[in-house]
Design an enzyme around this catalytic site. Structure first.
Site, mmCIF file in Angstrom:
data_model
loop_
_atom_site.group_PDB
_atom_site.id
_atom_site.type_symbol
_atom_site.label_atom_id
_atom_site.label_comp_id
_atom_site.label_asym_id
_atom_site.label_seq_id
_atom_site.Cartn_x
_atom_site.Cartn_y
_atom_site.Cartn_z
ATOM 1 N N ASP A 124 0.859 -1.371 0.154
ATOM 2 C CA ASP A 124 0.015 -0.359 -0.188
ATOM 3 C C ASP A 124 1.121 1.981 0.105
ATOM 4 O O ASP A 124 2.329 1.520 0.197
ATOM 5 C CB ASP A 124 -1.004 0.469 1.103
ATOM 6 N N ASN A 155 -7.454 -2.660 13.932
ATOM 7 C CA ASN A 155 -9.084 -3.382 13.710
ATOM 8 C C ASN A 155 -9.304 -4.120 13.221
ATOM 9 O O ASN A 155 -10.157 -4.476 11.648
ATOM 10 C CB ASN A 155 -9.281 -1.878 12.672
ATOM 11 N N HIS A 160 -7.505 -4.644 9.824
ATOM 12 C CA HIS A 160 -6.999 -4.629 8.012
ATOM 13 C C HIS A 160 -5.480 -5.374 7.842
ATOM 14 O O HIS A 160 -4.828 -4.909 9.063
ATOM 15 C CB HIS A 160 -7.234 -2.704 8.189
ATOM 16 N N GLU A 184 -9.268 -1.890 4.876
ATOM 17 C CA GLU A 184 -10.442 -1.143 6.481
ATOM 18 C C GLU A 184 -11.727 -2.516 6.340
ATOM 19 O O GLU A 184 -12.164 -3.222 5.192
ATOM 20 C CB GLU A 184 -10.973 -0.468 6.149
HETATM 21 C C1 GLP Z 1 -0.343 0.237 8.980
HETATM 22 C C2 GLP Z 1 -0.332 -0.719 7.234
HETATM 23 C C3 GLP Z 1 0.163 -1.466 7.419
HETATM 24 C C4 GLP Z 1 0.785 -2.817 8.929
HETATM 25 C C5 GLP Z 1 -0.383 -2.136 9.604
HETATM 26 C C6 GLP Z 1 0.491 -2.246 10.613
HETATM 27 O O1 GLP Z 1 -2.132 0.935 8.973
HETATM 28 N N1 GLP Z 1 -0.919 0.052 6.250
HETATM 29 O O2 GLP Z 1 0.511 -2.665 6.074
HETATM 30 O O3 GLP Z 1 0.817 -3.678 7.812
HETATM 31 O O4 GLP Z 1 -0.568 -1.020 9.704
HETATM 32 O O5 GLP Z 1 1.184 -1.515 11.541
HETATM 33 P P1 GLP Z 1 1.637 -1.184 12.430
HETATM 34 O O6 GLP Z 1 3.330 -2.662 12.161
HETATM 35 O O7 GLP Z 1 3.108 -0.459 12.914
HETATM 36 O O8 GLP Z 1 1.803 -2.250 13.895
#
Ligand code: GLP
Length: 259
Positions: free
Chosen positions: A67, A136, A138, A143
């Site tokens: 993303d 959440n 995702h 989402e």
């Molecule tokens: C983010 C990214 C995801 C990531 C997730 C977890 O918003 N879009 O690709 O895997 O949320 O992030 P983190 O590892 O910082 O908790």
């Protein structure tokens, strides 16, 4: 779904890096799906270490990131392009021509997303997709309520995601509320999926992904339907699993009889 519970975030990250490293060594032109966020940083560090120790080379590797925010320039410190260069690509021998991130600079989002999908196909599909999990549920920026068959597209971020990620942005800095993300259908086509869960704050999400009902309301649960999904967690992220002891026992059996 294989569940690997390890003591520390370092062990979990090294485990993930070993799987990715093996894929790169085994396959002539490996295609990796990559993720940003805090959970994957130590995995990238472990992969950089393997490269520096000459155990692996990224010369023939192609990467597709999950993303990217809409509206940030590639050199913006919070863009995922910048994150990837900083945390990973600038430290290895990857050819930048083989690095793909779903960025759009001409406002033709539909064309950008379709091209991303066709480029993944042209490169032979993703061998291993690395994932983090949002609190959440995702995956990427899919989402809650994202279609389980969705493809790469623009998504509106939820307030909780914006808040979770606000720690990366300076006060008063504009934080994007839109992103381009691979779809859940796109992610599910990867030959193998590797989801990393690190830290206590991920324990509820990890329990849901592994033990909850499959629902678009918690997108990560769809991984239960993947043929080759591995969830690697540290003991903190594993702490809400109802069948904790069973997963530990199963892995002991795997080690004993399958290796
Ligand atoms: C983010 C990214 C995801 C990531 C997730 C977890 O918003 N879009 O690709 O895997 O949320 O992030 P983190 O590892 O910082 O908790």
């Amino acid at each position: 779904m294989r569940v690997i519970i390890l003591q520390s975030k370092l062990e979990a990250s090294n485990f993930a890096a070993n799987i990715i490293g093996k894929c790169i060594s085994d396959k002539e032109k490996a295609v990796l799906g990559l993720a940003t966020g805090g959970s994957t940083i130590l995995t990238y560090e472990a992969l950089i270490k393997k490269y520096k120790q000459k155990q692996i080379s990224f010369k023939s590797v192609t990467t597709f990131n999950l993303d990217e925010y809409v509206g940030l320039s590639p050199n913006h410190p919070q863009s995922y392009r910048h994150y990837m260069n900083n945390q990973f690509f600038d430290h290895i021998d990857i050819n930048y021509k083989n690095v793909f991130i779903p960025e759009c600079f001409d406002d033709d989002y539909l064309a950008t997303c379709e091209k991303y999908e066709s480029t993944i196909k042209r490169r032979g599909g993703i061998d291993i997709q690395l994932l983090g999990i949002g609190t959440n549920g995702h995956i990427g920026f899919n989402e809650p309520t994202s279609s389980l068959n969705s493809r790469t597209r623009v998504k509106t971020l939820t307030q909780s995601t914006i808040e979770n990620n606000s720690r990366f942005f300076k006060e008063n800095e504009t934080q994007p509320s839109l992103a381009i993300t691979m779809g859940i259908g796109t992610i599910m086509e990867a030959k193998q999926i590797l989801l990393l869960g690190i830290g206590q704050h991920k324990s509820k999400a990890i329990a849901e992904v592994i033990e909850g009902p499959v629902t678009s309301f918690f997108p990560g649960t769809v991984l239960q339907q993947h043929k080759n999904a591995i969830v690697v967690v540290d003991k903190h992220a594993a702490s809400d699993l109802k069948l904790y002891d069973y997963y530990i026992h199963t892995e002991e059996m795997n080690q004993k009889y399958m290796c």
